[in-house]
Design an enzyme around this catalytic site. Structure first.
Site, PDB file in Angstrom:
ATOM      1  N   ASP A 146      -6.585   0.729   0.745  1.00  0.00           N
ATOM      2  CA  ASP A 146      -6.662   1.056   2.165  1.00  0.00           C
ATOM      3  C   ASP A 146      -8.058   0.687   2.667  1.00  0.00           C
ATOM      4  OD1 ASP A 146      -8.339   2.926   1.139  1.00  0.00           O
ATOM      5  OD2 ASP A 146      -7.470   4.613   2.232  1.00  0.00           O
ATOM      6  N   LYS A 171       0.828  -1.209   0.000  1.00  0.00           N
ATOM      7  CA  LYS A 171       0.000   0.000   0.000  1.00  0.00           C
ATOM      8  C   LYS A 171       0.865   1.263   0.000  1.00  0.00           C
ATOM      9  CE  LYS A 171      -2.153   0.969   3.731  1.00  0.00           C
ATOM     10  NZ  LYS A 171      -3.100   0.789   4.833  1.00  0.00           N
TER      11      LYS A 171
END
Ligand code: SF4
Length: 295
Positions: A154, A136
């Site tokens: 996320d 991420k």
């Protein structure tokens, strides 16, 4: 069949139809949030990487308050590596978990110096070997500092794509691949921004504002949140130009499956006036999505 995508959604939707719907939803959201961008302030890849690591369990607003001082004091990887620990902990304290974050940032600086001449490497396979950096965070850096398309899965992104019926996967890597198969690669970074914006402003975890949602007619989850347009409008955490009103507040969304579903939105509807571009974000009171776990 797209990996991770439901073979048929609630509306008995084929994978081709799903791809079309997904791209349409993305286009509509992009029109609605034309100013969507990474909400962390940065001037170079190192600053973005560090800011993303710091954004775990706090807001981007808070990170942006702390980083100017941090980067003025420690302007490069070597400076971060050799930082006075107590001093850095004091600087990072407002972001929470400041001891662990100090540790991560100092180790990150040291690894960058030792293995990459102090530069942030522009490759996923290198980035994920760095302390505190997972896919991420790496995708945030690649997409926003290097212009290399990346999907940032996320907490907002994952919640929304499941609500949209784009995938049933929970695992972030599987979500990334499933959604990546629906949306053209060159759009991945902006896709991440607009979904995160939508999650922060409209499609909230607990009280989604369905009645004020620009993609209601294409969303199979319409109705899980407030559908009354006036009440839904009050749920928006949405910066608007002074005096402007939400363009959806006065109209009831067209429900999925209704005769008018699929009609194009009136030109310009949903676009927040350019005057709001770059406007300071409102404190959201929820963990940041850009780097909620900084991994
Ligand atoms: S209709 Fe409701 S659940 Fe669907 S995207 Fe909009 S706010 Fe979220």
């Amino acid at each position: 069949m797209v990996s991770g995508a439901p073979a048929r959604t609630a509306g008995d939707e084929s994978s081709v139809a799903l791809t079309r719907r997904a791209r349409r939803m993305y286009r509509m959201l992009h029109e609605h949030y034309p100013y969507a961008h990474c909400e962390l302030d940065f001037e170079n890849p190192l600053q973005l990487l560090v800011a993303t690591v710091l954004s775990a369990q706090t807001t981007d607003v808070m990170v942006n308050k702390v980083t100017p001082q941090l980067f003025a004091r420690y302007p490069d990887a070597a400076a971060l590596a050799g930082a006075d620990r107590d001093e850095m902990e004091t600087l990072l304290k407002p972001t929470g978990f400041f001891r662990a974050k100090t540790n991560s940032v100092m180790k990150l600086g040291a690894e960058l110096v030792e293995r990459f001449d102090g530069e942030v490497p522009p490759r996923m396979k290198d980035l994920v070997t760095l302390p505190g950096v997972g896919r991420k965070t790496a995708n945030v850096a690649l997409g926003n500092a290097f212009g290399i398309p990346g999907i940032t899965v996320d907490t907002h992104f994952g919640r929304l794509v499941r609500r949209f019926g784009w995938t049933t996967e929970d695992d972030p890597v599987k979500v990334e691949h499933a959604v990546g198969a629906l949306i053209p690669r060159k759009e991945w970074t902006m896709l991440s921004h607009v979904l995160i914006f939508h999650g922060r402003r409209t499609c909230h975890a607990k009280k989604p504002a369905c009645g004020a949602c620009p993609i209601a007619r294409l969303c199979p989850s319409y109705g899980i949140g407030e559908t009354d347009p006036v009440k839904a409008d009050k749920l928006l955490k949405f910066e608007l130009a002074p005096g402007a009103t939400n363009p959806y507040a006065a109209s009831t969304p067209v429900l999925p499956g209704s005769p008018t579903a699929g009609a194009s939105a009136p030109a310009g509807q949903g676009a927040v006036p350019p005057a709001t571009a770059g406007a300071p974000s409102q404190p959201r009171g929820i963990p940041t999505s850009t780097g909620a776990t900084a991994s």
